[in-house]
Design a protein around this motif. Structure first.
Motif, mmCIF file in Angstrom:
data_model
loop_
_atom_site.group_PDB
_atom_site.id
_atom_site.type_symbol
_atom_site.label_atom_id
_atom_site.label_comp_id
_atom_site.label_asym_id
_atom_site.label_seq_id
_atom_site.Cartn_x
_atom_site.Cartn_y
_atom_site.Cartn_z
ATOM 1 N N ILE A 102 39.624 9.829 73.687
ATOM 2 C CA ILE A 102 40.321 11.096 73.481
ATOM 3 C C ILE A 102 39.343 12.130 72.930
ATOM 4 N N ILE A 103 39.411 13.335 73.464
ATOM 5 C CA ILE A 103 38.694 14.484 72.902
ATOM 6 C C ILE A 103 39.740 15.533 72.538
ATOM 7 N N LEU A 104 39.688 16.000 71.297
ATOM 8 C CA LEU A 104 40.639 16.996 70.820
ATOM 9 C C LEU A 104 39.931 18.319 70.596
ATOM 10 N N VAL A 105 40.605 19.419 70.962
ATOM 11 C CA VAL A 105 40.140 20.772 70.651
ATOM 12 C C VAL A 105 41.188 21.386 69.739
ATOM 13 N N THR A 106 40.768 21.853 68.571
ATOM 14 C CA THR A 106 41.729 22.319 67.570
ATOM 15 C C THR A 106 41.483 23.771 67.191
ATOM 16 N N GLY A 107 42.506 24.352 66.625
ATOM 17 C CA GLY A 107 42.446 25.744 66.181
ATOM 18 C C GLY A 107 43.822 26.361 66.291
ATOM 19 N N PRO A 108 44.020 27.528 65.691
ATOM 20 C CA PRO A 108 45.322 28.200 65.760
ATOM 21 C C PRO A 108 45.573 28.777 67.143
ATOM 22 N N THR A 109 46.757 29.309 67.348
ATOM 23 C CA THR A 109 47.078 29.977 68.612
ATOM 24 C C THR A 109 46.116 31.142 68.844
ATOM 25 N N GLY A 110 45.629 31.253 70.081
ATOM 26 C CA GLY A 110 44.731 32.341 70.416
ATOM 27 C C GLY A 110 43.288 32.103 70.045
ATOM 28 N N SER A 111 42.893 30.843 69.844
ATOM 29 C CA SER A 111 41.497 30.551 69.478
ATOM 30 C C SER A 111 40.676 30.067 70.660
ATOM 31 N N GLY A 112 41.233 30.131 71.867
ATOM 32 C CA GLY A 112 40.460 29.778 73.059
ATOM 33 C C GLY A 112 40.447 28.304 73.402
ATOM 34 N N LYS A 113 41.379 27.534 72.831
ATOM 35 C CA LYS A 113 41.389 26.085 73.077
ATOM 36 C C LYS A 113 41.596 25.761 74.564
ATOM 37 N N THR A 114 42.554 26.448 75.193
ATOM 38 C CA THR A 114 42.868 26.156 76.592
ATOM 39 C C THR A 114 41.677 26.445 77.494
ATOM 40 N N THR A 115 40.962 27.541 77.241
ATOM 41 C CA THR A 115 39.799 27.878 78.058
ATOM 42 C C THR A 115 38.717 26.806 77.920
ATOM 43 N N THR A 116 38.503 26.308 76.698
ATOM 44 C CA THR A 116 37.529 25.230 76.502
ATOM 45 C C THR A 116 37.953 23.978 77.249
ATOM 46 N N LEU A 117 39.249 23.660 77.234
ATOM 47 C CA LEU A 117 39.728 22.488 77.969
ATOM 48 C C LEU A 117 39.551 22.676 79.474
ATOM 49 N N TYR A 118 39.813 23.886 79.974
ATOM 50 C CA TYR A 118 39.615 24.146 81.399
ATOM 51 C C TYR A 118 38.145 23.999 81.784
ATOM 52 N N ALA A 119 37.249 24.474 80.912
ATOM 53 C CA ALA A 119 35.816 24.303 81.176
ATOM 54 C C ALA A 119 35.456 22.821 81.181
ATOM 55 N N SER A 120 36.069 22.050 80.299
ATOM 56 C CA SER A 120 35.825 20.604 80.259
ATOM 57 C C SER A 120 36.321 19.933 81.535
ATOM 58 N N LEU A 121 37.503 20.342 81.994
ATOM 59 C CA LEU A 121 38.028 19.787 83.244
ATOM 60 C C LEU A 121 37.125 20.147 84.420
ATOM 61 N N ALA A 122 36.616 21.394 84.423
ATOM 62 C CA ALA A 122 35.719 21.806 85.505
ATOM 63 C C ALA A 122 34.456 20.959 85.513
ATOM 64 N N ALA A 123 33.957 20.586 84.319
ATOM 65 C CA ALA A 123 32.761 19.748 84.237
ATOM 66 C C ALA A 123 33.041 18.326 84.730
ATOM 67 N N LEU A 124 34.272 17.860 84.555
ATOM 68 C CA LEU A 124 34.635 16.501 84.979
ATOM 69 C C LEU A 124 35.144 16.441 86.412
ATOM 70 N N ASN A 125 35.414 17.610 86.988
ATOM 71 C CA ASN A 125 36.078 17.657 88.296
ATOM 72 C C ASN A 125 35.102 17.275 89.414
ATOM 73 N N GLN A 126 35.138 16.020 89.811
ATOM 74 C CA GLN A 126 34.307 15.497 90.891
ATOM 75 C C GLN A 126 35.208 14.887 91.955
ATOM 76 N N PRO A 127 34.744 14.796 93.206
ATOM 77 C CA PRO A 127 35.580 14.225 94.275
ATOM 78 C C PRO A 127 36.031 12.794 94.005
ATOM 79 N N ASP A 128 35.262 12.046 93.195
ATOM 80 C CA ASP A 128 35.622 10.647 92.939
ATOM 81 C C ASP A 128 36.514 10.480 91.719
ATOM 82 N N ARG A 129 37.006 11.592 91.138
ATOM 83 C CA ARG A 129 37.893 11.507 89.975
ATOM 84 C C ARG A 129 39.239 12.146 90.286
#
Length: 550
Positions: free
Chosen positions: A303-330
């Protein structure tokens, strides 16, 4: 010179594009300048700039437009709308008039004749001029008469009110101006005697304009129609979504309405996929932090957690993480509330509590779809935490968020949820805590030498050392004279190593976990922000504002 010649000679459009615009003009009867800008063939600012260079005339700014109608007795409002002109002021015996197309001599000659005074032309952008016409001439009275006849249960009349031309133009202008201003949100707030409109730009709310109180109902009704909401329901909050084309590309708007004492308040979150950066360096990751984060991210499970209050950019960091993991074999699945951006190659699901589709229920169903990576919008309760941990134990990578102030306090938050310590240490790979600060405009920022002891006085108890230079905002055209352009994150990364695992098993307090992590090399958000202020990326004041509570 005619407008057709100007756009070709200045290279603003290709000949075939101009021919297409002229065909649309012939079919609709619109002015050519309106067709070119409405279809996104030319940006309004670009067209105005070319006209200014060709004619030598100044461009009218927002501050040049009057607050009250000027010479309204001597000019027909319909004429002003037809020729796209607006009187701005009387100076030295002449009338200054804003025009979209100063190459057309007819408006100047007709106005000069009607007013029996010389006319001094200025160039205006179409959105600015149309918004001013709506605000100054006739819109309030038209909206007032419509509102007086509306019955709350009469949906058809509400629809007629929402489709009224000035209201449609007002909403379209607001969306276009917000997108061009790089705003993340549009706030429409009813007051007793007006409707206040504000944009959130780089995290700060900016007053944009004030509309007449009679616009409350038409404005909200129009937005509800666009978002497919119930326009007759004004007692309960509603949520919806709008997709519109602005300057040639599509943007999504997430709409939330809420009843207030003076009417319905509306907030529209602008989700512009073209402006979404999924690059870790752009988001604010330093090289050493990025290396450790990617190491944790590439673990085969956990598990990797991204923490912070509302509006701290957590979702954008998670999307960037998903983009880094997004490969055809996953295979990657997400459960979100709400889905902010659509990501290609990733299966995204929206939470629907009313039908029992919660975070925990969706996670359980995901396990039967053979995923490699799963993202959970937020771990809010023990049930979701337990399913996430079970998923990590069975060989899956889980990304999620928590609402805590620091990375260390995320561990104690899981313990407070009654998650067993040995399960935390077995599955948690890392915790990233972050805040957003405004990024200094690279074109106009200026360096200065802080007074001796300045930083120590601001950050007592922190070993900040000697800082020879800091940076502060100045303001220029590129940043709309704010001194800031964009945002970036200040962050702290807590990898769960053997030392931290031992403290978790002992149910140590967050302070002890924080102290140990710093002793083993973790850079706190405050120190990370100080480094970025030294690099000229932000100001020390921004860093302290964002990290004050931690």
């Amino acid at each position: 010179m005619r407008l057709e010649q100007l756009v070709l000679e200045h290279g603003l459009v290709a000949p075939e594009t101009l021919a297409r615009a002229q065909l649309v003009q012939a079919e609709t009867g619109e002015r050519l300048d309106s067709v070119l800008t409405r279809l996104g063939m030319i940006a309004e600012q670009t067209l105005a700039g070319a006209l200014a260079r060709e004619t030598g005339l100044p461009i009218a700014n927002a501050s040049d437009f009057p607050q009250e109608p000027l010479l309204s007795d001597g000019i027909s409002v319909r004429f002003l709308r037809d020729v796209k002109a607006l009187p701005l002021a009387e100076r030295d015996g002449a009338v200054e008039v804003a025009l979209i197309d100063p190459l057309d001599p007819y408006p100047v000659e007709a106005l000069s004749f009607a007013l029996a005074k010389p006319v001094r032309p200025l160039i205006a952008k179409a959105n600015d001029l149309e918004a001013a016409l709506d605000r100054l001439y006739g819109q309030a009275a038209q909206a007032q008469s419509a509102e007086e006849t509306v019955d709350e249960s009469d949906v058809e009349r509400l629809k007629d009110l929402a489709s009224d031309a000035p209201v449609v133009r007002t909403v379209n202008n607001l969306i276009t101006r917000a997108a061009e201003s790089r705003a993340s949100d549009i706030h429409i707030e009813p007051a007793e005697d007006c409707v206040r409109v504000r944009f959130r730009v780089d995290g700060a709310l900016i007053d944009t304009e004030t509309l007449p109180a009679q616009m409350k109902l038409p404005l909200v009704s129009r937005i509800k129609v666009m978002a497919s909401l119930d326009i007759a329901e004004r007692r309960l909050p509603q949520d919806g979504r709008i997709r519109v084309a602005v300057r040639g590309h599509e943007i999504d708007l997430r709409v939330a309405t809420s009843p207030t004492i003076h009417g319905e308040s509306v907030v529209m979150r602008i989700l512009d996929r073209s402006s979404l950066s999924l690059d870790f360096k752009t988001l604010g990751f330093e090289d050493d932090v990025l290396e450790k984060y990617l190491h944790a991210l590439r673990q085969p499970h956990g598990i990797i957690l991204v923490t912070g209050p509302t509006g701290s950019g957590k979702t954008t960091t998670l999307y960037a993480s998903l983009a880094a993991l997004n490969q055809p074999d996953r295979k990657i699945l997400t459960i979100e509330d709400p889905i902010e951006y659509r990501l290609a190659g990733i299966n995204q699901t929206q939470v629907k509590p009313q039908i029992g589709l919660s975070f925990a229920a969706a996670l359980r169903s995901f396990l039967r779809q053979d995923p490699d990576v799963m993202m959970v919008g937020e771990i809010r309760d023990l049930e979701t935490a337990e399913v996430a941990i079970q998923s990590a134990l069975t060989g899956h990578t889980i990304l999620s968020t928590l609402h805590t102030n620091t990375a260390a306090s995320s561990v104690t938050r899981l313990l407070d949820m009654r998650v067993e310590p040995f399960l935390i240490t077995s599955t948690l790979n890392a915790v990233l805590a972050q805040r957003l600060v405004r990024r200094l405009c690279a074109k106009c920022r200026e360096a200065y030498e802080p007074a001796k002891g300045f930083l120590k006085s601001l950050m007592p108890g922190t070993d900040v050392g000697d800082v020879p230079l800091l940076y502060r905002p100045k303001g220029c055209d590129a940043c709309n004279h704010t001194g800031f352009r964009g945002r970036l994150a200040v962050m702290e990364l807590l990898p769960v190593d053997d030392e931290i695992a031992g403290l978790v098993l002992a149910r140590a307090e967050a302070r002890e976990v924080q102290r140990s992590a710093v002793a083993h090399g973790m850079r706190t958000m405050l120190v990370d922000g100080l480094r970025k202020s030294q690099q000229g990326l932000t100001t020390i004041e921004e860093v302290l504002r964002a990290t004050r509570e931690v």
